[in-house]
Scaffold this motif. Sequence first.
Motif, PDB file in Angstrom:
ATOM      1  N   ASN A  42       0.437  -1.335  -0.047  1.00  0.00           N
ATOM      2  CA  ASN A  42       0.046  -0.059  -0.215  1.00  0.00           C
ATOM      3  C   ASN A  42       0.628   1.121   0.196  1.00  0.00           C
ATOM      4  O   ASN A  42       0.423   2.317  -0.538  1.00  0.00           O
ATOM      5  CB  ASN A  42      -1.035   0.249   1.584  1.00  0.00           C
ATOM      6  CG  ASN A  42      -2.166  -0.797   1.098  1.00  0.00           C
ATOM      7  OD1 ASN A  42      -2.628  -1.138   0.116  1.00  0.00           O
ATOM      8  ND2 ASN A  42      -2.317  -1.555   2.226  1.00  0.00           N
ATOM      9  N   LYS A  52      -5.581  -5.183   1.109  1.00  0.00           N
ATOM     10  CA  LYS A  52      -5.817  -5.932   2.057  1.00  0.00           C
ATOM     11  C   LYS A  52      -6.197  -7.886   1.863  1.00  0.00           C
ATOM     12  O   LYS A  52      -6.009  -7.831   1.011  1.00  0.00           O
ATOM     13  CB  LYS A  52      -6.745  -6.053   2.918  1.00  0.00           C
ATOM     14  CG  LYS A  52      -8.231  -6.273   3.162  1.00  0.00           C
ATOM     15  CD  LYS A  52      -9.261  -6.221   4.424  1.00  0.00           C
ATOM     16  CE  LYS A  52     -10.575  -6.611   4.161  1.00  0.00           C
ATOM     17  NZ  LYS A  52     -11.298  -6.616   5.538  1.00  0.00           N
ATOM     18  N   SER A  54      -6.868 -11.026   1.016  1.00  0.00           N
ATOM     19  CA  SER A  54      -7.820 -11.576   1.387  1.00  0.00           C
ATOM     20  C   SER A  54      -7.278 -13.133   1.388  1.00  0.00           C
ATOM     21  O   SER A  54      -8.535 -13.733   2.268  1.00  0.00           O
ATOM     22  CB  SER A  54      -8.680 -11.395  -0.060  1.00  0.00           C
ATOM     23  OG  SER A  54      -7.772 -12.056  -1.409  1.00  0.00           O
ATOM     24  N   ARG A  77      -8.752  -5.291  -3.781  1.00  0.00           N
ATOM     25  CA  ARG A  77      -8.602  -3.356  -3.682  1.00  0.00           C
ATOM     26  C   ARG A  77      -9.757  -3.713  -2.169  1.00  0.00           C
ATOM     27  O   ARG A  77     -11.325  -4.225  -2.653  1.00  0.00           O
ATOM     28  CB  ARG A  77      -8.525  -2.645  -4.785  1.00  0.00           C
ATOM     29  CG  ARG A  77      -9.156  -1.345  -4.468  1.00  0.00           C
ATOM     30  CD  ARG A  77      -9.567  -1.029  -5.246  1.00  0.00           C
ATOM     31  NE  ARG A  77      -8.662  -0.737  -6.308  1.00  0.00           N
ATOM     32  CZ  ARG A  77      -8.430  -0.824  -8.100  1.00  0.00           C
ATOM     33  NH1 ARG A  77      -9.672  -1.245  -8.908  1.00  0.00           N
ATOM     34  NH2 ARG A  77      -7.356  -0.453  -8.926  1.00  0.00           N
ATOM     35  N   THR A  78     -10.132  -2.816  -1.696  1.00  0.00           N
ATOM     36  CA  THR A  78     -11.150  -2.807  -0.684  1.00  0.00           C
ATOM     37  C   THR A  78     -11.939  -1.161  -0.698  1.00  0.00           C
ATOM     38  O   THR A  78     -11.485  -0.467  -2.323  1.00  0.00           O
ATOM     39  CB  THR A  78     -11.194  -2.475   0.971  1.00  0.00           C
ATOM     40  OG1 THR A  78      -9.790  -1.573   1.091  1.00  0.00           O
ATOM     41  CG2 THR A  78      -9.492  -3.300   1.438  1.00  0.00           C
ATOM     42  N   CYS A  80     -11.588   0.899   1.621  1.00  0.00           N
ATOM     43  CA  CYS A  80     -11.177   2.760   1.867  1.00  0.00           C
ATOM     44  C   CYS A  80     -10.242   3.529   0.689  1.00  0.00           C
ATOM     45  O   CYS A  80      -8.893   2.394   0.463  1.00  0.00           O
ATOM     46  CB  CYS A  80     -10.323   1.941   3.500  1.00  0.00           C
ATOM     47  SG  CYS A  80     -11.445   1.260   4.429  1.00  0.00           S
ATOM     48  N   LEU A  88      -7.326  -1.551   8.761  1.00  0.00           N
ATOM     49  CA  LEU A  88      -7.297  -2.153   7.525  1.00  0.00           C
ATOM     50  C   LEU A  88      -8.559  -3.322   8.410  1.00  0.00           C
ATOM     51  O   LEU A  88      -9.095  -3.822   6.874  1.00  0.00           O
ATOM     52  CB  LEU A  88      -6.582  -3.194   6.919  1.00  0.00           C
ATOM     53  CG  LEU A  88      -5.597  -2.068   6.026  1.00  0.00           C
ATOM     54  CD1 LEU A  88      -4.012  -3.236   5.489  1.00  0.00           C
ATOM     55  CD2 LEU A  88      -6.666  -2.118   4.397  1.00  0.00           C
ATOM     56  N   CYS A  91     -12.163  -2.129   6.879  1.00  0.00           N
ATOM     57  CA  CYS A  91     -12.247  -2.468   5.580  1.00  0.00           C
ATOM     58  C   CYS A  91     -12.340  -2.987   4.729  1.00  0.00           C
ATOM     59  O   CYS A  91     -12.327  -4.488   4.915  1.00  0.00           O
ATOM     60  CB  CYS A  91     -10.797  -1.592   5.152  1.00  0.00           C
ATOM     61  SG  CYS A  91      -9.946   0.181   5.709  1.00  0.00           S
ATOM     62  N   HIS A  92     -13.583  -3.081   3.840  1.00  0.00           N
ATOM     63  CA  HIS A  92     -14.596  -4.582   3.088  1.00  0.00           C
ATOM     64  C   HIS A  92     -13.622  -4.302   1.480  1.00  0.00           C
ATOM     65  O   HIS A  92     -13.513  -3.192   1.551  1.00  0.00           O
ATOM     66  CB  HIS A  92     -16.174  -4.534   3.594  1.00  0.00           C
ATOM     67  CG  HIS A  92     -15.695  -3.685   4.446  1.00  0.00           C
ATOM     68  ND1 HIS A  92     -16.537  -5.547   5.179  1.00  0.00           N
ATOM     69  CD2 HIS A  92     -16.526  -3.436   4.949  1.00  0.00           C
ATOM     70  CE1 HIS A  92     -17.045  -4.837   6.552  1.00  0.00           C
ATOM     71  NE2 HIS A  92     -17.506  -3.468   6.237  1.00  0.00           N
ATOM     72  N   PHE A  93     -14.085  -5.250   1.527  1.00  0.00           N
ATOM     73  CA  PHE A  93     -13.470  -4.957  -0.377  1.00  0.00           C
ATOM     74  C   PHE A  93     -14.355  -5.230  -1.199  1.00  0.00           C
ATOM     75  O   PHE A  93     -15.521  -5.045  -0.623  1.00  0.00           O
ATOM     76  CB  PHE A  93     -13.449  -6.335  -0.170  1.00  0.00           C
ATOM     77  CG  PHE A  93     -12.270  -7.590   0.726  1.00  0.00           C
ATOM     78  CD1 PHE A  93     -11.089  -7.395  -0.621  1.00  0.00           C
ATOM     79  CD2 PHE A  93     -12.239  -8.730   1.218  1.00  0.00           C
ATOM     80  CE1 PHE A  93      -9.458  -7.340   0.168  1.00  0.00           C
ATOM     81  CE2 PHE A  93     -11.160  -9.367   1.671  1.00  0.00           C
ATOM     82  CZ  PHE A  93     -10.302  -9.403   1.290  1.00  0.00           C
ATOM     83  N   GLN A  94     -13.934  -3.986  -2.511  1.00  0.00           N
ATOM     84  CA  GLN A  94     -15.154  -3.464  -3.513  1.00  0.00           C
ATOM     85  C   GLN A  94     -15.476  -4.411  -3.704  1.00  0.00           C
ATOM     86  O   GLN A  94     -15.539  -5.811  -4.008  1.00  0.00           O
ATOM     87  CB  GLN A  94     -13.634  -2.889  -4.332  1.00  0.00           C
ATOM     88  CG  GLN A  94     -13.354  -2.264  -4.304  1.00  0.00           C
ATOM     89  CD  GLN A  94     -13.538  -0.471  -3.870  1.00  0.00           C
ATOM     90  OE1 GLN A  94     -15.336  -0.401  -4.317  1.00  0.00           O
ATOM     91  NE2 GLN A  94     -13.422   0.419  -3.706  1.00  0.00           N
ATOM     92  N   GLN A 100     -13.301  -3.945  -8.031  1.00  0.00           N
ATOM     93  CA  GLN A 100     -12.778  -4.605  -7.966  1.00  0.00           C
ATOM     94  C   GLN A 100     -11.362  -4.792  -8.271  1.00  0.00           C
ATOM     95  O   GLN A 100     -11.413  -5.126  -9.928  1.00  0.00           O
ATOM     96  CB  GLN A 100     -13.645  -6.304  -8.240  1.00  0.00           C
ATOM     97  CG  GLN A 100     -14.665  -6.082  -6.780  1.00  0.00           C
ATOM     98  CD  GLN A 100     -15.348  -7.142  -7.490  1.00  0.00           C
ATOM     99  OE1 GLN A 100     -15.327  -8.420  -7.932  1.00  0.00           O
ATOM    100  NE2 GLN A 100     -16.366  -7.581  -6.509  1.00  0.00           N
TER     101      GLN A 100
END
Length: 126
Positions: A42, A52, A54, A77-78, A80, A88, A91-94, A100
């Motif tokens: 990052n 983050k 997965s 990719r999140t 955030c 992190l 932060c949720h995934f896209q 995404q």
Amino acid sequence: CVVSATYVPPPHSTTKPGFPVPMNTDSPGVRKAARFGVYRYNNSSNDLFLFKESQITKAMVQIVRGLKYMLHVEIGRTVCEKREHSNLDSCHFQKKKSLQQILRCYFEVWITPWLHKASVPTAVCD
């Protein structure tokens, strides 16, 4: 009193000091090392969003002046943005298909617990 610092593996062990050994990808040490790799990624990427981990697909550890983790990690990719400096874990995934992105990464993470130091000399993602 004489204390020997020589490592003697159990008679049935095939582990030799200094040789990489497989680790459980769910172990706390592996997960922490993967997070250090993600921080390094990052900090060096130009992406607007934070990534983050997965999935940790493979983990090895080598004992050499600390612990050297060799990790194969998928990062996503999140939602955030970098400028938010989010935690992190929150932060949720896209969800949006067009945003995404999953990258496959190889991280080498050196952790020296007694010095409270961690470094990531290798972080390669594609």
